[in-house]
Scaffold this motif. Structure first.
Motif, PDB file in Angstrom:
ATOM      1  N   ASN A  44     -11.195 -26.263 -54.217  1.00 27.89           N
ATOM      2  CA  ASN A  44     -11.301 -24.955 -54.875  1.00 27.89           C
ATOM      3  C   ASN A  44     -10.189 -24.008 -54.446  1.00 27.89           C
ATOM      4  N   THR A  45      -9.898 -24.016 -53.146  1.00 30.94           N
ATOM      5  CA  THR A  45      -8.890 -23.100 -52.613  1.00 30.94           C
ATOM      6  C   THR A  45      -7.524 -23.359 -53.236  1.00 30.94           C
ATOM      7  N   GLU A  71      -4.098  -7.590 -55.949  1.00 29.39           N
ATOM      8  CA  GLU A  71      -5.019  -8.495 -55.264  1.00 29.39           C
ATOM      9  C   GLU A  71      -4.931  -8.244 -53.760  1.00 29.39           C
ATOM     10  N   ASN A  97     -15.907 -22.453 -50.905  1.00 28.86           N
ATOM     11  CA  ASN A  97     -14.517 -22.692 -51.295  1.00 28.86           C
ATOM     12  C   ASN A  97     -13.897 -23.742 -50.388  1.00 28.86           C
ATOM     13  N   ASN A 105      -7.508 -22.730 -57.150  1.00 28.81           N
ATOM     14  CA  ASN A 105      -7.381 -21.305 -57.471  1.00 28.81           C
ATOM     15  C   ASN A 105      -5.980 -20.790 -57.187  1.00 28.81           C
ATOM     16  N   PHE A 106      -5.391 -21.265 -56.091  1.00 27.07           N
ATOM     17  CA  PHE A 106      -4.038 -20.833 -55.729  1.00 27.07           C
ATOM     18  C   PHE A 106      -3.025 -21.299 -56.775  1.00 27.07           C
ATOM     19  N   THR A 108      -3.624 -15.242 -55.948  1.00 28.79           N
ATOM     20  CA  THR A 108      -3.835 -16.458 -55.164  1.00 28.79           C
ATOM     21  C   THR A 108      -5.250 -17.002 -55.341  1.00 28.79           C
ATOM     22  N   ASP A 109      -6.103 -16.232 -56.055  1.00 32.65           N
ATOM     23  CA  ASP A 109      -7.507 -16.620 -56.195  1.00 32.65           C
ATOM     24  C   ASP A 109      -8.041 -16.091 -57.532  1.00 32.65           C
ATOM     25  N   CYS A 157     -12.183 -15.190 -58.079  1.00 26.81           N
ATOM     26  CA  CYS A 157     -12.924 -14.192 -57.306  1.00 26.81           C
ATOM     27  C   CYS A 157     -13.500 -13.135 -58.242  1.00 26.81           C
ATOM     28  N   THR A 172      -9.244 -11.594 -52.907  1.00 25.04           N
ATOM     29  CA  THR A 172      -8.850 -12.984 -52.714  1.00 25.04           C
ATOM     30  C   THR A 172      -9.594 -13.528 -51.499  1.00 25.04           C
ATOM     31  N   ARG A 173     -10.109 -14.766 -51.634  1.00 19.35           N
ATOM     32  CA  ARG A 173     -10.969 -15.349 -50.604  1.00 19.35           C
ATOM     33  C   ARG A 173     -10.279 -16.451 -49.818  1.00 19.35           C
ATOM     34  N   ILE A 174      -8.949 -16.472 -49.833  1.00 21.62           N
ATOM     35  CA  ILE A 174      -8.247 -17.610 -49.229  1.00 21.62           C
ATOM     36  C   ILE A 174      -7.823 -17.366 -47.781  1.00 21.62           C
TER      37      ILE A 174
END
Length: 338
Positions: free
Chosen positions: A222-223, A302, A218, A226-227, A249-250, A253, A205-207
């Motif tokens: 996007n954030t 995740e 992101n 995706n969430f 949450t993403d 990814c 996950t990239r958040i």
């Protein structure tokens, strides 16, 4: 399950929209007729209270809530069999195969391939080239990657599936999927792979802000998109006892690790679904893979990973709000109907 879940979500949206329209209309009437009704000694609030439309809305609300609660109670023990709880199955003699789909990444491929080759236990690095018009496949070969050259650009999903097929021909027992745009770091494998002792697939996950490079692709749209979709997936596999068998949450990814036996369990259905050609450009493949893992009775976890600024132009175009919004709607429909 897809149509049932879609019915619940879509009916909620319709009811919610009906409430919004009702509020807007009555706010307008109050603004235009409220003072006049007061001067004529008519109670505007009382008029709204006895509204037939409001009564119907309340009735529909009650029916929907009762139905939703009943559905939630029925799913109290959804996916709560012993196999969905803690297990410990260490992977001995780890042999990692990395799949890197590419398309015109001549400026990035050397750095990315070398980054993954140098990681512990990485035995194979497969570059699945999507008919690049630059020197991407040649550079990858010089760096030590096994290059599969496609004659036609059939999209991301096709490249990933070809990569899966090639890995399953080897003795690799861990499959890593990543990208060639420089956004991911090979060292994150060392934090993802240990979780495979307890599950079948680990998704990044990239958040997490402190793990991302400032200015990455992101953005806010996007954030949060995706969430939201991640929580929609969680709601789809909801159980009253544990709030669901997974948590996302993403959904966009691509960096993930999969146990070989987990991939073997779902690869045939992945091939069948891909033949249906419902995802023409392949950009829905990543959220699809999350859904497929759950439907294939795999355990998916995740975890936070690092995320860099992209080098070059995004191939999906999801960094553009209009295209990102359209892609988001397609993914939502996939979640609802799958």
């Amino acid at each position: 399950m897809g149509k049932f879940f879609a019915g619940i979500v879509l009916s909620f949206l319709v009811i919610f929209l009906a409430h919004i329209i009702f509020l807007i209309i009555n706010a307008y009437l109050w603004a235009t007729e409220g003072l006049e009704s007061l001067s004529q000694q008519r109670d505007f609030v009382e008029t709204v209270y006895f509204s037939v439309v409001l009564k119907w809305l309340i009735l529909v609300d009650i029916i929907w809530i009762i139905f939703a609660l009943g559905s939630a109670l029925k799913r109290k023990k959804y996916k709560t069999e012993p196999q969905y709880y803690l297990s410990h199955n260490p992977i001995k003699d780890q042999r990692i195969a990395v799949i890197i789909p590419t398309f015109n990444e001549a400026n990035n491929v050397e750095k990315v391939v070398k980054d993954y080759i140098m990681q512990s236990n990485v035995k194979y690095v497969f570059v699945i080239d999507n008919n690049s018009t630059d020197k991407t496949p040649d550079i990858a070969e010089k760096c030590g990657a096994i290059v599969i050259r496609k004659k036609i650009n059939k999209g991301l999903a096709d490249s990933c599936i070809i990569g899966f097929n090639e890995v399953l021909k080897t003795d690799a027992n861990i499959v890593v999927l990543t990208e060639c745009d420089g956004t991911y770091n090979g060292y994150d494998i060392t934090k993802m792979v240990p979780y495979l002792d307890n599950c079948d697939m680990v998704v990044g996950t990239r958040i997490i802000q402190v793990l991302t490079e400032k200015g990455n692709q992101n953005g806010m749209f996007n954030t949060w998109g995706n969430f939201f979709i991640g929580k929609l997936v969680q709601l789809k596999y909801f159980s009253l006892l544990h709030m669901g068998v997974t948590s996302f949450t993403d959904v966009g990814c691509s960096h993930r690790c999969i146990r070989r036996e987990g991939l073997e369990k779902m690869i045939e259905q992945i091939r069948i679904d891909h033949q249906k050609k419902t995802d023409s450009d392949g950009w829905m493949f990543l959220p699809y893979l999350n859904l497929r893992s759950i439907d294939s009775e795999l355990k998916t976890v995740e975890i936070p990973i690092t995320f860099n600024k992209r080098s070059g132009i995004s191939k999906s175009g999801s960094d553009r709000k209009s295209k990102g919004f359209k892609l988001g709607l397609r993914i939502i429909w996939l979640v609802l109907m799958s």
